[in-house]
Design a protein around this motif. Structure first.
Motif, PDB file in Angstrom:
ATOM      1  N   THR A 102       0.832  -1.205   0.000  1.00 46.89           N
ATOM      2  CA  THR A 102       0.000   0.000   0.000  1.00 46.89           C
ATOM      3  C   THR A 102       0.864   1.251   0.000  1.00 46.89           C
ATOM      4  O   THR A 102       0.556   2.225  -0.687  1.00 46.89           O
ATOM      5  N   ILE A 103       1.942   1.234   0.755  1.00 44.91           N
ATOM      6  CA  ILE A 103       2.865   2.367   0.769  1.00 44.91           C
ATOM      7  C   ILE A 103       3.399   2.612  -0.645  1.00 44.91           C
ATOM      8  O   ILE A 103       3.463   3.745  -1.106  1.00 44.91           O
ATOM      9  N   GLN A 104       3.752   1.543  -1.334  1.00 45.71           N
ATOM     10  CA  GLN A 104       4.251   1.675  -2.707  1.00 45.71           C
ATOM     11  C   GLN A 104       3.168   2.223  -3.638  1.00 45.71           C
ATOM     12  O   GLN A 104       3.441   3.041  -4.506  1.00 45.71           O
ATOM     13  N   ARG A 105       1.928   1.781  -3.458  1.00 40.43           N
ATOM     14  CA  ARG A 105       0.822   2.289  -4.279  1.00 40.43           C
ATOM     15  C   ARG A 105       0.637   3.787  -4.048  1.00 40.43           C
ATOM     16  O   ARG A 105       0.416   4.544  -4.989  1.00 40.43           O
ATOM     17  N   LEU A 106       0.729   4.211  -2.796  1.00 43.04           N
ATOM     18  CA  LEU A 106       0.597   5.634  -2.483  1.00 43.04           C
ATOM     19  C   LEU A 106       1.773   6.426  -3.055  1.00 43.04           C
ATOM     20  O   LEU A 106       1.587   7.533  -3.565  1.00 43.04           O
ATOM     21  N   ARG A 107       2.951   5.865  -2.973  1.00 41.19           N
ATOM     22  CA  ARG A 107       4.155   6.527  -3.498  1.00 41.19           C
ATOM     23  C   ARG A 107       4.025   6.792  -5.002  1.00 41.19           C
ATOM     24  O   ARG A 107       4.473   7.811  -5.507  1.00 41.19           O
ATOM     25  N   HIS A 108       3.377   5.862  -5.710  1.00 43.44           N
ATOM     26  CA  HIS A 108       3.225   5.969  -7.164  1.00 43.44           C
ATOM     27  C   HIS A 108       1.863   6.530  -7.577  1.00 43.44           C
ATOM     28  O   HIS A 108       1.479   6.433  -8.733  1.00 43.44           O
ATOM     29  N   LYS A 109       1.147   7.103  -6.597  1.00 38.37           N
ATOM     30  CA  LYS A 109      -0.154   7.748  -6.853  1.00 38.37           C
ATOM     31  C   LYS A 109      -1.168   6.798  -7.491  1.00 38.37           C
ATOM     32  O   LYS A 109      -1.953   7.190  -8.352  1.00 38.37           O
ATOM     33  N   GLN A 110      -1.143   5.524  -7.057  1.00 35.77           N
ATOM     34  CA  GLN A 110      -2.088   4.532  -7.560  1.00 35.77           C
ATOM     35  C   GLN A 110      -3.264   4.404  -6.590  1.00 35.77           C
ATOM     36  O   GLN A 110      -3.180   4.835  -5.439  1.00 35.77           O
ATOM     37  N   SER A 111      -4.334   3.800  -7.054  1.00 36.09           N
ATOM     38  CA  SER A 111      -5.529   3.675  -6.225  1.00 36.09           C
ATOM     39  C   SER A 111      -5.315   2.685  -5.080  1.00 36.09           C
ATOM     40  O   SER A 111      -4.499   1.769  -5.170  1.00 36.09           O
ATOM     41  N   VAL A 112      -6.052   2.922  -3.998  1.00 30.84           N
ATOM     42  CA  VAL A 112      -6.052   2.034  -2.842  1.00 30.84           C
ATOM     43  C   VAL A 112      -7.505   1.765  -2.461  1.00 30.84           C
ATOM     44  O   VAL A 112      -8.416   2.446  -2.936  1.00 30.84           O
ATOM     45  N   SER A 113      -7.725   0.795  -1.596  1.00 30.18           N
ATOM     46  CA  SER A 113      -9.084   0.414  -1.220  1.00 30.18           C
ATOM     47  C   SER A 113      -9.745   1.478  -0.347  1.00 30.18           C
ATOM     48  O   SER A 113      -9.082   2.338   0.243  1.00 30.18           O
ATOM     49  N   PHE A 114     -11.063   1.402  -0.249  1.00 25.88           N
ATOM     50  CA  PHE A 114     -11.804   2.316   0.621  1.00 25.88           C
ATOM     51  C   PHE A 114     -11.422   2.101   2.080  1.00 25.88           C
ATOM     52  O   PHE A 114     -11.413   3.047   2.863  1.00 25.88           O
ATOM     53  N   GLU A 115     -11.094   0.883   2.441  1.00 20.58           N
ATOM     54  CA  GLU A 115     -10.644   0.599   3.811  1.00 20.58           C
ATOM     55  C   GLU A 115      -9.371   1.393   4.125  1.00 20.58           C
ATOM     56  O   GLU A 115      -9.251   1.998   5.192  1.00 20.58           O
ATOM     57  N   ILE A 116      -8.434   1.405   3.194  1.00 21.64           N
ATOM     58  CA  ILE A 116      -7.198   2.160   3.380  1.00 21.64           C
ATOM     59  C   ILE A 116      -7.485   3.659   3.383  1.00 21.64           C
ATOM     60  O   ILE A 116      -6.940   4.402   4.199  1.00 21.64           O
TER      61      ILE A 116
END
Length: 70
Positions: free
Chosen positions: A33-47
């Motif tokens: 998830t940290i990597q997804r945020l770093r690359h401005k990618q989508s994450v789940s509603f829970e996150i």
């Protein structure tokens, strides 16, 4: 994708006292998830909900909906 991040989430978390090392160590957010945020990618509603709680904000403070360009 028309939904984009308004802020640098990881920088905002760091300002609130949650650097990535703390997020990993306390298992608040996983490495993927940290990597997804770093690359401005989508994450789940829970996150997103967890991010709102950590940052003490609403989802609209994190995300924006932009019109797609044709």
């Amino acid at each position: 994708m028309p939904i984009k991040y308004k802020i640098d989430v990881l920088a905002a978390l760091k300002e609130k006292g949650y650097p990535t090392t703390r997020l990993r160590k306390e298992k608040l957010i996983g490495e993927a998830t940290i990597q997804r945020l770093r690359h401005k990618q989508s994450v789940s509603f829970e996150i997103l909900s967890k991010l709102c709680n950590l940052l003490e904000c609403d989802i609209g403070d994190i995300l924006t909906n932009e019109e797609e360009q044709d």
